[in-house]
Scaffold this active site. Structure first.
Site, short mmCIF file in Angstrom:
data_model
loop_
_atom_site.label_atom_id
_atom_site.label_comp_id
_atom_site.label_asym_id
_atom_site.label_seq_id
_atom_site.Cartn_x
_atom_site.Cartn_y
_atom_site.Cartn_z
N HIS A 1 -6.31 -1.48 11.57
CA HIS A 1 -5.69 -1.96 10.34
C HIS A 1 -6.53 -3.08 9.74
O HIS A 1 -7.11 -3.90 10.46
CB HIS A 1 -4.28 -2.47 10.65
N GLN B 1 0.81 -1.21 0.00
CA GLN B 1 0.00 0.00 0.00
C GLN B 1 0.84 1.26 0.00
O GLN B 1 0.33 2.36 -0.27
CB GLN B 1 -0.94 0.01 1.20
N CYS C 1 -5.28 0.35 3.54
CA CYS C 1 -5.38 -1.07 3.89
C CYS C 1 -6.81 -1.58 3.80
O CYS C 1 -7.06 -2.73 3.40
CB CYS C 1 -4.83 -1.31 5.29
#
Length: 339
Positions: free
Chosen positions: A287, A144, A150
């Site tokens: 995340h 990324q 993400c």
């Protein structure tokens, strides 16, 4: 929880340089001085290993050295829990010259909207080991870069695997399309798996291939395609909380395909490999990842999780997380997609 354990938890959620020095009781004063004295050479070696070719000012140079020092002390403490042969190992990686705040601001930008508790039945007769990669339906690990996308990688990863499971050729679908066009989210400034999936379901947007809509690691203007354009449409999805029900979650993985999930990845800044069993919590989601398999055949059962930080991180881009106990909040908010 002991005082030292409590302090390291606090440290991992704040910008902290003092706490690791207090906690790392196994580091002698001589060893600490040696670490600090060699820090400039260590930083130079670090820059060569991780291809940091850019020029740095004296102020930035000193800051990066300080972050390397903090990381080295942190690793000693984190590794003190690694008593099992398969336990996670922590050390220098591509994120070690970042402060903990920089790391979080750049890479931990996913948010969770919460999820209803799973109330279905557990699937019986699950295999002891299952890995969707062995079915050739999981695309390669992506990176990324310095973009908080993400959440988009996780969603797109689940959809492209679901398409391949249904018989289509495995193709890398466009993450950039989701980053640019999911108006419920904030592009590189972060997003939610649930919101992105809701947008895809409501709009019936066709995801095109990455080659048609390449990843740029920055938020751009949404590019629209005609209804006649080829692409993959997601029809529906589910999001559930499987905490305390990870066996049922294993069943969902086998039945539905790779699963998108939100986790606490603050301590992953230092992760090198092995099975994570400590140093992260539930209910601190930040995340997004893709769960592609599990393995219960060894002493420590674990989830096989694809990350989006490139193949030089972790286990060639993957992280293993112990099954049971909702480690890193792996079971807090888990999504399956339907095509």
């Amino acid at each position: 929880m002991g005082v030292c354990q409590l302090l390291i938890v606090v440290c991992l959620f704040t910008v902290c340089t003092l706490v690791p020095r207090v906690c790392c009781g196994n580091v002698s004063s001589g060893g600490t001085r040696s670490t600090l004295n060699n820090s400039a050479a260590d930083f130079d070696s670090f820059r060569k290993k991780f291809h940091r070719s850019n020029q740095v000012s004296s102020e930035t140079f000193n800051s990066r050295i300080s972050y390397i020092q903090d990381a080295a002390l942190r690793h000693v403490y984190l590794n003190s829990f690694s008593t099992e042969p398969q336990s996670a190992k922590y050390g220098m990686n591509q994120f070690s010259d970042l402060s903990q705040k920089e790391f979080s601001d750049l890479y931990l930008r996913a948010t969770s909207d919460g999820a209803p508790v799973f109330s279905g039945l557990s699937r019986r007769g699950l295999p002891a080991k299952f890995d969707w990669r062995e079915k050739a339906v999981v695309a390669p690990v992506q990176d990324q870069l310095a973009c908080g996308s993400c959440w988009a990688f996780s969603v797109v990863g689940a959809i492209q695997s679901a398409s391949a499971i249904r018989g289509s050729q495995l193709e890398q679908l466009s993450v950039q399309q989701v980053v640019d066009c999911s108006f419920r989210d904030a592009g590189c400034n972060g997003g939610s798996i649930s919101q992105a999936l809701t947008w895809l379901k409501q709009t019936k947007v066709k995801l095109v291939t990455q080659s048609e809509y390449p990843y740029k690691a920055k938020t751009g203007i949404c590019h629209f395609f005609s209804q006649s354009h080829d692409g993959v449409v997601m029809k529906n999805f589910t999001v559930h909380d499987f905490s305390g029900q990870e066996e049922a979650m294993m069943g969902q993985l086998v039945e539905r395909g790779p699963l998108a999930a939100i986790v606490d990845a603050v301590s992953w800044q230092d992760y090198l490999g092995g099975i994570i069993q400590h140093h992260c919590s539930s209910q601190w989601s930040n995340h997004a990842v893709l769960i592609v398999g599990y393995d219960t055949t060894g002493q420590i059962p674990f989830w096989i999780v694809q990350n989006s930080w490139g193949t030089t991180w972790g286990n060639k881009g993957y992280v293993y997380i112990k099954i049971g106990g909702n480690i890193c909040g792996i079971a807090d908010s888990v999504a399956a997609v339907f095509l």
